[in-house]
Design a protein around this motif. Structure first.
Motif, short mmCIF file in Angstrom:
data_model
loop_
_atom_site.label_atom_id
_atom_site.label_comp_id
_atom_site.label_asym_id
_atom_site.label_seq_id
_atom_site.Cartn_x
_atom_site.Cartn_y
_atom_site.Cartn_z
N LYS A 82 0.87 -1.25 -0.21
CA LYS A 82 0.15 -0.02 -0.07
C LYS A 82 0.97 1.25 -0.04
O LYS A 82 2.00 1.35 0.47
N ARG A 83 0.52 2.27 -0.49
CA ARG A 83 1.09 3.64 -0.64
C ARG A 83 0.95 4.39 0.53
O ARG A 83 -0.25 4.43 1.23
N TYR A 94 5.97 2.70 -0.51
CA TYR A 94 5.00 1.54 -0.47
C TYR A 94 5.60 0.76 0.71
O TYR A 94 6.76 0.61 0.81
N ASN A 132 -11.37 0.41 -3.69
CA ASN A 132 -10.57 1.69 -3.12
C ASN A 132 -9.69 2.27 -4.37
O ASN A 132 -9.64 3.31 -4.59
N HIS A 133 -8.85 1.29 -4.76
CA HIS A 133 -7.73 1.57 -5.67
C HIS A 133 -8.40 2.16 -6.95
O HIS A 133 -7.68 2.97 -7.46
N GLY A 136 -10.18 5.70 -5.97
CA GLY A 136 -9.31 6.65 -5.93
C GLY A 136 -9.98 8.01 -5.35
O GLY A 136 -9.58 9.00 -5.66
N CYS A 141 -3.37 9.97 -2.38
CA CYS A 141 -3.16 8.66 -3.12
C CYS A 141 -2.89 7.45 -2.08
O CYS A 141 -1.83 6.66 -2.62
N ASP A 143 -4.61 5.63 -1.00
CA ASP A 143 -5.56 3.92 -1.37
C ASP A 143 -4.79 3.45 -2.58
O ASP A 143 -5.60 2.39 -2.97
N VAL A 144 -3.74 3.93 -3.14
CA VAL A 144 -3.12 3.31 -4.46
C VAL A 144 -2.45 1.90 -3.66
O VAL A 144 -1.98 2.06 -2.67
N ILE A 145 -2.50 0.83 -4.68
CA ILE A 145 -1.83 -0.53 -4.26
C ILE A 145 -1.00 -0.83 -5.15
O ILE A 145 -1.06 -0.57 -6.14
N ALA A 255 2.90 -0.62 -8.97
CA ALA A 255 2.02 -0.21 -8.68
C ALA A 255 0.84 -0.46 -9.85
O ALA A 255 1.11 -0.58 -10.85
N GLN A 259 -5.91 3.32 -11.58
CA GLN A 259 -6.05 4.08 -10.30
C GLN A 259 -6.83 5.27 -10.63
O GLN A 259 -6.94 6.17 -11.22
#
Length: 286
Positions: A82-83, A94, A132-133, A136, A141, A143-145, A255, A259
């Motif tokens: 996860k970011r 990450y 969630n990714h 967005g 950000c 929620d970026v995975i 990543a 997104q």
């Protein structure tokens, strides 16, 4: 008549029916999202509309989209990255998602790296995390995975080649040309920054990471042989970046595409030969 349909990958809006002057047949006048007019016969319009109803596209349910997304882009399922973003320092990066992160008396980031922490409790990737990714919503950000590409048995479901420099479009075009000449299907994703790309190659079954990387290297070598003026200077790395699993680690992560926040700028999307985003990302991927 259906109000909308997709023809040759582009969405058109119905305006009206007209008669063809020479045959008196019914034709459909429509326009695309940019207001450009297009005329097709009524049979094409109806046929495309019926196909559009049954095909997989952006109107699919969230569960259907997540299922497709997982089948293509998730490497390891027992852990994901996860970011993080520090609003005070601006630092980002990450980390493996862990159930014990920041738990007082349990999580000690100053003393341990995540992989070596005795209290680590990594979290498996879930549909909610992917949702969630894709949505967005987080302005930073967070929620970026990312996914760890190499599986525990040192195989991989896909290979991704990363390009990140001023010449990335030329270099990607050279790679795309080679893949077309050998009938190798690829998908090109513009990166989240908009200044690079990932070239994705998907395998019908997991391959040894070493084999996948040799395959990628052969493609890059052939691209430079075909176009001597191309030096592939924007080439950064391949995912996976190792032939074998590093001791005590997971290998490198990538990543994931699509997104939600980046897509508002048409970044993190898959693009055609001219580097324009496909109108319907889900129809393209299906």
């Amino acid at each position: 008549m259906n109000p909308k349909t997709i023809i040759n990958g582009k969405e058109y809006r119905f305006i009206k029916t007209v008669k063809e002057l020479t045959t008196d047949r019914i034709a459909v006048l429509c326009e695309d999202e940019h207001g450009c007019s297009f005329i097709c016969n009524a049979e094409m319009w109806q046929g495309s509309a019926e196909k559009h109803k049954t095909a997989f596209n952006k109107y699919a349910s969230p569960n259907q989209k997540i299922k497709l997304f997982k089948s293509l882009f998730i490497g390891r399922e027992d852990v994901y990255a996860k970011r993080f973003f520090n609003t005070k320092t601006g630092k980002s990066g990450y980390v493996p998602a862990c159930a014990n992160e920041w738990v007082t008396g349990v999580c000690d980031k100053k003393k341990y790296k995540c992989n070596s922490c005795p209290n680590k409790s990594f979290i498996a990737v879930t549909d909610r995390v992917i949702y969630n990714h894709l949505k967005g919503d987080d302005e930073f950000c967070r929620d970026v995975i990312g996914t760890y590409v190499m599986l525990p048995d040192e195989t991989t479901k896909f290979l991704a080649i990363d390009f990140d420099d001023e010449s990335w479009q030329e270099d990607v075009s050279a790679v795309r040309s080679v893949c077309k000449s050998f009938d190798i299907p690829i998908a090109v994703e513009r990166s989240r920054s908009g200044n690079g790309a990932h070239v994705w190659l998907f395998f019908s079954e997991p391959l040894p990471a070493s084999t996948a990387r040799k395959f990628g290297s052969a493609i890059l070598t052939k691209a430079m042989e075909e176009r001597h003026e191309i030096k592939l200077s924007s080439y950064d790395r391949m995912f996976p970046n190792q032939d074998t699993m590093p001791k005590g680690g997971f290998g490198n992560l990538i990543a994931l595409p699509l997104q939600g926040r980046a897509r508002k700028e048409q970044y993190s999307e898959f693009v055609d030969d001219d580097f324009n985003s496909y109108h319907d990302q889900w129809e393209y991927l299906y």
